[in-house]
Enzyme design. Structure first.
Site, PDB file in Angstrom:
ATOM      1  N   LYS A  74      -9.262  -4.405  -7.511  1.00 38.48           N
ATOM      2  CA  LYS A  74      -9.057  -4.584  -8.961  1.00 38.48           C
ATOM      3  C   LYS A  74      -8.652  -6.033  -9.261  1.00 38.48           C
ATOM      4  O   LYS A  74      -9.217  -6.674 -10.145  1.00 38.48           O
ATOM      5  CB  LYS A  74      -7.990  -3.599  -9.472  1.00 38.48           C
ATOM      6  CG  LYS A  74      -8.394  -2.134  -9.306  1.00 38.48           C
ATOM      7  CD  LYS A  74      -7.373  -1.168  -9.860  1.00 38.48           C
ATOM      8  CE  LYS A  74      -6.074  -1.135  -9.108  1.00 38.48           C
ATOM      9  NZ  LYS A  74      -6.205  -0.695  -7.700  1.00 38.48           N
ATOM     10  N   THR A  75      -7.653  -6.534  -8.503  1.00 40.66           N
ATOM     11  CA  THR A  75      -7.207  -7.915  -8.726  1.00 40.66           C
ATOM     12  C   THR A  75      -8.335  -8.884  -8.402  1.00 40.66           C
ATOM     13  O   THR A  75      -8.590  -9.844  -9.143  1.00 40.66           O
ATOM     14  CB  THR A  75      -6.000  -8.232  -7.807  1.00 40.66           C
ATOM     15  OG1 THR A  75      -5.091  -7.140  -7.857  1.00 40.66           O
ATOM     16  CG2 THR A  75      -5.297  -9.497  -8.231  1.00 40.66           C
ATOM     17  N   ASP A 119      -0.895  -6.339 -13.747  1.00 42.84           N
ATOM     18  CA  ASP A 119      -0.980  -5.254 -12.777  1.00 42.84           C
ATOM     19  C   ASP A 119       0.005  -4.152 -13.191  1.00 42.84           C
ATOM     20  O   ASP A 119       0.967  -4.415 -13.907  1.00 42.84           O
ATOM     21  CB  ASP A 119      -0.631  -5.799 -11.387  1.00 42.84           C
ATOM     22  CG  ASP A 119      -1.248  -4.953 -10.290  1.00 42.84           C
ATOM     23  OD1 ASP A 119      -1.987  -3.997 -10.603  1.00 42.84           O
ATOM     24  OD2 ASP A 119      -0.983  -5.238  -9.111  1.00 42.84           O
ATOM     25  N   THR A 168      -3.091   2.084 -11.035  1.00 43.34           N
ATOM     26  CA  THR A 168      -3.493   3.152 -10.111  1.00 43.34           C
ATOM     27  C   THR A 168      -3.320   4.501 -10.813  1.00 43.34           C
ATOM     28  O   THR A 168      -3.667   5.529 -10.263  1.00 43.34           O
ATOM     29  CB  THR A 168      -2.594   3.133  -8.855  1.00 43.34           C
ATOM     30  OG1 THR A 168      -1.232   3.119  -9.288  1.00 43.34           O
ATOM     31  CG2 THR A 168      -2.869   1.902  -8.016  1.00 43.34           C
ATOM     32  N   ARG A 227      -8.911  -3.385   1.560  1.00 40.71           N
ATOM     33  CA  ARG A 227      -7.669  -4.001   2.039  1.00 40.71           C
ATOM     34  C   ARG A 227      -7.320  -3.488   3.436  1.00 40.71           C
ATOM     35  O   ARG A 227      -6.889  -4.251   4.305  1.00 40.71           O
ATOM     36  CB  ARG A 227      -6.503  -3.728   1.077  1.00 40.71           C
ATOM     37  CG  ARG A 227      -5.220  -4.385   1.590  1.00 40.71           C
ATOM     38  CD  ARG A 227      -4.033  -4.154   0.680  1.00 40.71           C
ATOM     39  NE  ARG A 227      -4.154  -4.880  -0.556  1.00 40.71           N
ATOM     40  CZ  ARG A 227      -3.774  -4.407  -1.733  1.00 40.71           C
ATOM     41  NH1 ARG A 227      -3.267  -3.190  -1.828  1.00 40.71           N
ATOM     42  NH2 ARG A 227      -3.913  -5.135  -2.812  1.00 40.71           N
TER      43      ARG A 227
HETATM   44  P1  ADP Z   1      -6.223  -3.989  -5.751  1.00 38.92           P
HETATM   45  O1  ADP Z   1      -5.911  -5.019  -6.794  1.00 38.92           O
HETATM   46  O2  ADP Z   1      -7.171  -2.925  -6.219  1.00 38.92           O
HETATM   47  O3  ADP Z   1      -4.989  -3.397  -5.105  1.00 38.92           O
HETATM   48  P2  ADP Z   1      -7.220  -6.275  -4.273  1.00 38.92           P
HETATM   49  O4  ADP Z   1      -8.113  -6.894  -5.268  1.00 38.92           O
HETATM   50  O5  ADP Z   1      -5.887  -6.932  -4.043  1.00 38.92           O
HETATM   51  O6  ADP Z   1      -7.020  -4.716  -4.558  1.00 38.92           O
HETATM   52  O7  ADP Z   1      -8.058  -6.205  -2.898  1.00 38.92           O
HETATM   53  C1  ADP Z   1      -7.442  -6.197  -1.628  1.00 38.92           C
HETATM   54  C2  ADP Z   1      -8.203  -7.096  -0.667  1.00 38.92           C
HETATM   55  O8  ADP Z   1      -9.401  -6.429  -0.278  1.00 38.92           O
HETATM   56  C3  ADP Z   1      -8.663  -8.425  -1.274  1.00 38.92           C
HETATM   57  O9  ADP Z   1      -7.790  -9.460  -0.951  1.00 38.92           O
HETATM   58  C4  ADP Z   1     -10.012  -8.690  -0.665  1.00 38.92           C
HETATM   59  O10 ADP Z   1      -9.882  -9.493   0.484  1.00 38.92           O
HETATM   60  C5  ADP Z   1     -10.496  -7.341  -0.225  1.00 38.92           C
HETATM   61  N1  ADP Z   1     -11.559  -6.791  -1.082  1.00 38.92           N
HETATM   62  C6  ADP Z   1     -11.391  -5.960  -2.130  1.00 38.92           C
HETATM   63  N2  ADP Z   1     -12.568  -5.587  -2.634  1.00 38.92           N
HETATM   64  C7  ADP Z   1     -13.515  -6.196  -1.895  1.00 38.92           C
HETATM   65  C8  ADP Z   1     -14.957  -6.177  -1.911  1.00 38.92           C
HETATM   66  N3  ADP Z   1     -15.607  -5.424  -2.786  1.00 38.92           N
HETATM   67  N4  ADP Z   1     -15.608  -6.943  -1.028  1.00 38.92           N
HETATM   68  C9  ADP Z   1     -14.931  -7.666  -0.109  1.00 38.92           C
HETATM   69  N5  ADP Z   1     -13.575  -7.693  -0.018  1.00 38.92           N
HETATM   70  C10 ADP Z   1     -12.875  -6.977  -0.893  1.00 38.92           C
END
Ligand code: ADP
Length: 355
Positions: A74-75, A119, A168, A227
């Site tokens: 998401k981030t 977030d 979430t 992640r």
């Molecule tokens: P969320 O905000 O949903 O908790 P993040 O955006 O922080 O998740 O993602 C976690 C890590 O996973 C990121 O730092 C990135 O390295 C990796 N990641 C997430 N989505 C992808 C994707 N679609 N392709 C490659 N790497 C990804």
């Protein structure tokens, strides 16, 4: 296979670069462009169109609502959108916005069409949420200056911006707030093929080689979550490096996963403990999330956001209005025998399973 001597020296070899926690060094693995973001194809296709249209009109992108379990990107996606739009990115989380002035401070300093990422948007304080409504709709803010009888309200104009709200727990976001988002991005757990592609991409960035079979095995243990994929890959790199292997092999992944107590379904020790707790202490369920979380010494949020989606996806756990139930697959996976006692919910309502 060589045995490893886990001395202090070995640990220094493993993390030589910096004392920073690993996640903050993850930026190298984080995709920066839409076509580097693997998986979630339908979402990406739509976003590419919305971004192109907003750019053509030289406008800010409509407000974005990003939902789904943690670690799915998401981030990352919000950052990518800012990159693709060629605008600034500002990031905070709802609990960090304690006072209205915290929000006002950020909103008034945003540059034209910037992406403002919040977030855990389900945790906004009501008075801050109210302020956000007007900012989102009219790009204006009411701000009270002074106190008591001398206090007066000032209307502050804002530059157009895109609010990217991530959560979430979509169910805990109020409907007035949800209705102000124009674009909704619902992240689902990734397909195995996408996770394998992420493993190959991350391995290339980290400068390590990984066999196809090793990538496949690692993908089945990644909880369909990028992640987790990246975290496990870094651990496998550590094991391979210390054992001086030229590449990550199926055998080294197997050994590494064993050391991390991750089983062939990708369950970690705590996942198995959750299932075992439901079965052994609560007769297979149903048991309420709070009771279960307290028994595990975890927060309900952690239980619901991190552990449950994967246990449900793998068919080991069921969420019902009366509570959580361990399915027959869970008994099988943990090698616990089901004994039939009349009236069981775990038997699909037909009889009571107990151990
Ligand atoms: P969320 O905000 O949903 O908790 P993040 O955006 O922080 O998740 O993602 C976690 C890590 O996973 C990121 O730092 C990135 O390295 C990796 N990641 C997430 N989505 C992808 C994707 N679609 N392709 C490659 N790497 C990804």
């Amino acid at each position: 296979m060589k045995t490893v001597d886990w001395t202090e020296e070995t640990r220094d070899i493993l993390h030589p670069e910096t004392d920073l926690p690993e996640d903050s060094r993850d930026y190298a693995l984080r995709p920066a462009k839409l076509d580097e973001f693997l998986g979630q194809a339908a979402m990406k296709e739509n976003l590419a169109i919305f971004i192109a249209a907003a750019r053509q009109r030289a406008e800010s992108l409509d407000h974005l609502f990003l939902t789904g379990p943690p670690g799915l990107g998401k981030t990352t996606m919000a950052r990518i959108i800012a990159n693709e739009m060629g605008v600034d990115f500002t990031e905070t989380s709802a609990p960090a916005l304690e006072k209205a002035k915290d929000l006002v401070g950020i909103l008034t300093s945003l540059k034209q069409n910037a992406v403002f990422f919040i977030d855990e948007i389900h945790r906004l304080r009501p008075e801050i949420e109210e302020k956000l409504y007007m900012a989102m709709e009219d790009y204006e803010l009411d701000f009270i200056i002074g106190q008591g009888p001398g206090a007066r309200t000032m209307r502050l104009p804002l530059k157009p911006f895109t609010l990217a709200g991530a959560t979430t727990k979509a169910g805990m976001v109020s409907s007035p707030l949800i209705s102000r988002f124009g674009i909704s991005c619902r992240f689902s757990l990734y397909e195995s093929a996408d996770i394998e592609a992420i493993i190959r991409r991350s391995a290339a960035i980290l400068g390590i080689s990984i066999d196809d079979e090793a990538a496949r095995l690692l993908s089945t243990s990644s909880r369909y979550t990028p992640r987790v994929t990246n975290r496990l890959l870094r651990r496998m790199r550590d094991y391979a490096q210390v054992q001086k292997l030229p590449s990550i092999t199926r055998e080294s992944v197997r050994d590494g996963l064993n050391r991390l107590e991750i089983d062939e379904l990708g369950l970690e020790r705590l996942d198995r403990e959750i299932l075992r707790m439901i079965i052994e202490r609560y007769g297979g369920g149903p048991v309420g999330a709070e009771t279960l979380a307290i028994s595990m010494g975890e927060s309900v949020d952690t239980l619901e956001d991190f552990y449950e989606p994967y246990l449900i996806q793998t068919g080991l756990l069921q969420r019902t209005p009366r509570g959580r139930i361990a399915t027959s697959l869970a008994y099988k996976h943990l090698n616990i025998e089901m004994t039939r006692i009349a009236g069981s919910p775990a038997a699909g309502g037909a009889g009571l399973f107990n151990i």
